[in-house]
Every structure is written in structure tokens, then in C-alpha cells.
Design an enzyme around this catalytic site. Structure first.
Site, short mmCIF file in Angstrom:
data_model
loop_
_atom_site.label_atom_id
_atom_site.label_comp_id
_atom_site.label_asym_id
_atom_site.label_seq_id
_atom_site.Cartn_x
_atom_site.Cartn_y
_atom_site.Cartn_z
N SER A 120 6.62 7.38 -0.37
CA SER A 120 7.68 7.86 0.51
C SER A 120 8.62 8.83 -0.18
CB SER A 120 8.53 6.68 1.00
OG SER A 120 7.80 5.90 1.89
N HIS A 141 1.23 10.23 4.67
CA HIS A 141 2.36 9.30 4.73
C HIS A 141 2.46 8.64 6.10
CE1 HIS A 141 6.88 8.48 4.86
NE2 HIS A 141 6.41 7.70 3.91
N GLU A 153 2.00 11.99 8.38
CA GLU A 153 2.50 13.21 7.73
C GLU A 153 1.55 13.58 6.58
OE1 GLU A 153 7.19 13.54 8.14
OE2 GLU A 153 6.67 11.64 7.19
N ASN A 192 12.09 11.89 6.94
CA ASN A 192 13.27 11.50 6.16
C ASN A 192 14.18 12.67 5.84
OD1 ASN A 192 12.93 8.78 6.29
ND2 ASN A 192 11.64 8.69 4.48
P1 NAD Z 1 4.50 -3.52 -1.49
O1 NAD Z 1 5.32 -3.90 -2.68
O2 NAD Z 1 4.63 -4.30 -0.23
O3 NAD Z 1 2.95 -3.55 -1.91
C1 NAD Z 1 2.44 -3.01 -3.09
C2 NAD Z 1 1.04 -3.56 -3.34
O4 NAD Z 1 0.47 -2.86 -4.45
C3 NAD Z 1 1.01 -5.05 -3.68
O5 NAD Z 1 -0.03 -5.67 -2.94
C4 NAD Z 1 0.69 -5.05 -5.18
O6 NAD Z 1 -0.03 -6.22 -5.59
C5 NAD Z 1 -0.16 -3.82 -5.30
N1 NAD Z 1 -0.25 -3.23 -6.64
C6 NAD Z 1 0.63 -3.25 -7.64
N2 NAD Z 1 0.17 -2.56 -8.71
C7 NAD Z 1 -1.04 -2.10 -8.35
C8 NAD Z 1 -2.04 -1.34 -9.01
N3 NAD Z 1 -1.87 -0.87 -10.25
N4 NAD Z 1 -3.20 -1.08 -8.35
C9 NAD Z 1 -3.38 -1.54 -7.09
N5 NAD Z 1 -2.48 -2.26 -6.41
C10 NAD Z 1 -1.33 -2.53 -7.04
O7 NAD Z 1 4.80 -1.98 -1.25
P2 NAD Z 1 4.83 -1.15 0.15
O8 NAD Z 1 6.15 -1.32 0.80
O9 NAD Z 1 3.58 -1.42 0.91
O10 NAD Z 1 4.80 0.34 -0.43
C11 NAD Z 1 3.63 0.89 -0.98
C12 NAD Z 1 3.72 2.41 -0.93
O11 NAD Z 1 3.87 2.80 0.44
C13 NAD Z 1 4.92 3.00 -1.68
O12 NAD Z 1 4.51 4.21 -2.29
C14 NAD Z 1 5.93 3.26 -0.58
O13 NAD Z 1 6.79 4.35 -0.87
C15 NAD Z 1 5.03 3.61 0.57
N6 NAD Z 1 5.61 3.39 1.90
C16 NAD Z 1 6.27 2.23 2.21
C17 NAD Z 1 6.83 2.06 3.49
C18 NAD Z 1 7.54 0.78 3.87
O14 NAD Z 1 8.21 0.76 4.92
N7 NAD Z 1 7.41 -0.31 3.11
C19 NAD Z 1 6.72 3.10 4.44
C20 NAD Z 1 6.01 4.27 4.11
C21 NAD Z 1 5.48 4.40 2.84
#
Ligand code: NAD
Length: 300
Positions: A120, A141, A153, A192
Site C-alpha cells: 500500500s 493493489h 490499481e 490514497n
Molecule cells: P498481514 O499481516 O495480515 O499478513 C501478512 C502475511 O504474510 C501473514 O500471513 C504472514 O505470515 C506472511 N508472511 C510474513 N513474512 C512472510 C514471508 N517472508 N513470505 C511469505 N509470507 C510471509 O498483512 P496484510 O494486512 O494482509 O498486508 C499485506 C500486504 O498487503 C501489505 O503490503 C499491505 O500494505 C497490503 N495491503 C493491505 C491492506 C489492508 O487493508 N490490510 C489493503 C491493501 C494492501
């Protein structure tokens, strides 16, 4: 190229949604995560998404119920990506973790596999060189609750092959996202870039005592026809996230006392009382029936 097999790396909040949505639309999906414990949690998330999808897509029960059968799980990276046309990375928003991941992925994946980051706040050019294939790397995204908030996106960096951009735009459409092409790198993408300044301005008006949150929301809703105002949106985002962002700004700009004042207001009036936003039933509004949905909210 028509993609068939998609690997989603990271199965947290967003990764599990991306994986389910992709399987729901008929693709073969492999979920990759770091260990068995993470995979166990992934299976629980995927199972609960089946409930969400069967409820939300009342006319597509078969697709919702068969999606899980198209999802495999792996903790070995080479195994997880061996047939992947596209790897979508949704691992933690930490630069070093992502850099290390792309170094390993670049070695493990077939030469023609395309990589997309769901980051993000970071830019594809921060990772392009680590992938070993910068021309096959870009950002795709998603927004939280992908089945409903279906923006896709697609943001290229200066070295992305235009053919790859088109393939990923086509893929986004194929999994039910509205593909939105961002032609050059922009922190925050389109959404954003628009939303953060709006929410910042709203917090500034509140923090400076210019108007109360409901008056600010009413103004925005009446004048633009929007279905909710900035404080309604803040409740959806969650007060903890808003606090994290504003307190980071307060630390970065100690000369600006306004950020610190807003952080303190959010903490004492909301976080300390367990009012985290829509998720906990209360934030600036109470749920499931927030005042801004009442019919007299916008009346004189
Ligand atoms: P999260 O913390 O819920 O999940 C992260 C996952 O990655 C976990 O399952 C963890 O075990 C795993 N992980 C950790 N290290 C790893 C590795 N080396 N290899 C593989 N897996 C690994 O995070 P999230 O909220 O799902 O966010 C993930 C990405 O998505 C981020 O880049 C974030 O910016 C983006 N994002 C999040 C949202 C949101 O609303 N949460 C929205 C859009 C984009």
C-alpha cells in the site's frame, strides 16, 4: 498470455482475500506462507471467506462453494511457484522483509513468471532490482474487502514491460476487479492520493476545534452527495490505523503541534475506551446504525 495459475504469497488479511477471489473466478491458486502455523491460520481465513462469499454472492453459490477446491497451500517457495504465471505478493509492509522475499523469489520462480506487489505504501522501484526481472514486475493493489471494494490499481515502474502491464490489467478484470491503470509511480496510488488528504483535513478541522465531526461529515455529504463523510470513513479504516499514522507524523514533525494534539485526542477519546471504529461497534458513530444513515441527519 492467459494466466492459469496464480500464487499468492502471504495469507493474512489481504492475501487470503486475493486468493479466495482469484479461486472464486476459476483460477488455480497456491497460497504460500512461511510456516505451518501461518498455513493453519490461512485455512481458517479461507473457510470463513466461503461464508462471506456465499452470503454476498447469492446468485453465484457454486463458484463460492467450489473456490476452496482450487486452492493449494505450500510453505516451500520453489514448490509454491513452480507453475505460477503470476505471483501476487501480500507479505508484511516492511521493506527489508519484502526485499529478502524478492531475492529468494527471483531465484525460485520460472523465468517467465510475472510478479506483482500489493504494497500500500511502497513503490515497485524499491524492489525491482531484487526481483532479477524488473521488466516483469509491477504493483497490483487491492482494497480491503476485495469482493465489494473491487478496485484493481495496476501501477508500473519505469522499467515495466508495457505488455506485462496489459496482461495484469486483463487479469485484474478477469478476477472481477475494475482495472485502474496508474501510468507512473505515485505513492498512495490514486485512491490514497485522494483519501489521505481528505482524512487529514477532516482531522485538522476537528483537532483545531473548527467544527465537530458530525458537522464536518454533514457538510461533505450534503455538498458532494457522498454516502458518508470523512469521519464515517475513519470508522471503517479503524481508529488504531488512524492513530498509528498521525502519531508517526507527530514524531516526524515535532514542530507541528497539531499532529500530537490529534493523536492524543484519538487515544484518550477512542482507543483507551476500546472504541476502535466500525469493527468494535463504536468510533465516531455507533454501529450497525450510524447516525449519518438516519433520515434526518442531512435535514435542516
Ligand atoms: P498481514 O499481516 O495480515 O499478513 C501478512 C502475511 O504474510 C501473514 O500471513 C504472514 O505470515 C506472511 N508472511 C510474513 N513474512 C512472510 C514471508 N517472508 N513470505 C511469505 N509470507 C510471509 O498483512 P496484510 O494486512 O494482509 O498486508 C499485506 C500486504 O498487503 C501489505 O503490503 C499491505 O500494505 C497490503 N495491503 C493491505 C491492506 C489492508 O487493508 N490490510 C489493503 C491493501 C494492501
Amino acid at each position: 498470455m492467459q494466466f492459469k495459475h496464480i500464487t499468492v504469497a502471504g495469507s493474512g488479511v489481504l492475501g487470503s482475500q486475493i486468493a479466495f477471489q482469484t479461486a472464486f473466478k476459476g483460477f488455480d491458486v497456491t497460497i504460500y506462507d512461511i510456516n505451518d502455523d501461518a498455513i493453519k491460520k490461512a485455512k481458517e481465513r479461507i473457510a470463513s471467506l466461503e461464508g462471506v462469499y456465499t452470503e454476498y454472492f447469492k446468485n453465484e453459490q457454486d463458484a463460492a462453494k467450489s473456490a476452496q477446491s482450487r486452492i493449494r497451500y505450500a510453505t516451500d517457495l520453489a514448490e509454491a511457484v513452480k507453475d505460477a504465471d503470476l505471483v501476487i505478493e501480500a507479505i508484511p509492509e516492511v521493506e527489508k522483509i519484502k526485499q529478502d522475499f524478492y531475492k529468494q523469489l527471483g531465484k525460485a520462480a520460472p523465468a517467465d513468471t510475472i510478479f506483482a506487489t500489493n504494497s500500500s505504501t511502497m513503490l515497485p522501484s524499491q524492489f525491482a532490482e531484487y526481483t532479477g526481472r524488473p521488466e516483469k514486475f509491477l504493483a497490483l493493489h487491492f482494497a480491503n474487502h476485495v469482493w465489494q471494494n473491487n478496485t484493481g490499481e495496476v501501477m508500473e515502474h519505469a522499467g515495466t514491460d508495457p505488455k506485462v502491464v496489459q496482461e495484469v490489467l486483463d487479469f485484474a478484470a478477469a478476477i472481477g476487479m475494475v482495472p485502474l491503470h496508474i501510468k507512473k509511480e505515485q505513492p498512495g496510488y490514486i485512491l490514497n492520493s485522494l483519501l489521505v488528504p481528505l482524512l487529514d483535513a477532516a482531522q485538522g478541522l476537528w483537532g483545531n476545534g473548527v467544527a465537530d465531526p458530525q458537522t464536518i461529515d454533514k457538510t461533505w455529504m450534503i455538498a458532494t452527495g457522498a454516502p458518508m463523510g470523512p469521519f464515517g470513513i475513519i470508522d471503517v479504516v479503524g481508529l488504531q490505523t488512524v492513530y498509528n499514522i498521525v502519531s508517526t507524523k507527530a514524531a516526524q514533525h515535532p514542530e507541528n503541534k497539531g499532529y500530537k494534539a490529534i493523536a492524543d485526542m484519538v487515544k484518550t477519546q477512542f482507543l483507551d475506551k476500546g472504541k476502535m471504529g466500525m469493527g468494535t461497534g463504536e468510533g465516531f458513530y455507533t454501529y450497525p446504525n450510524p447516525a449519518y444513515l438516519e433520515k434526518d441527519f442531512l435535514q435542516p
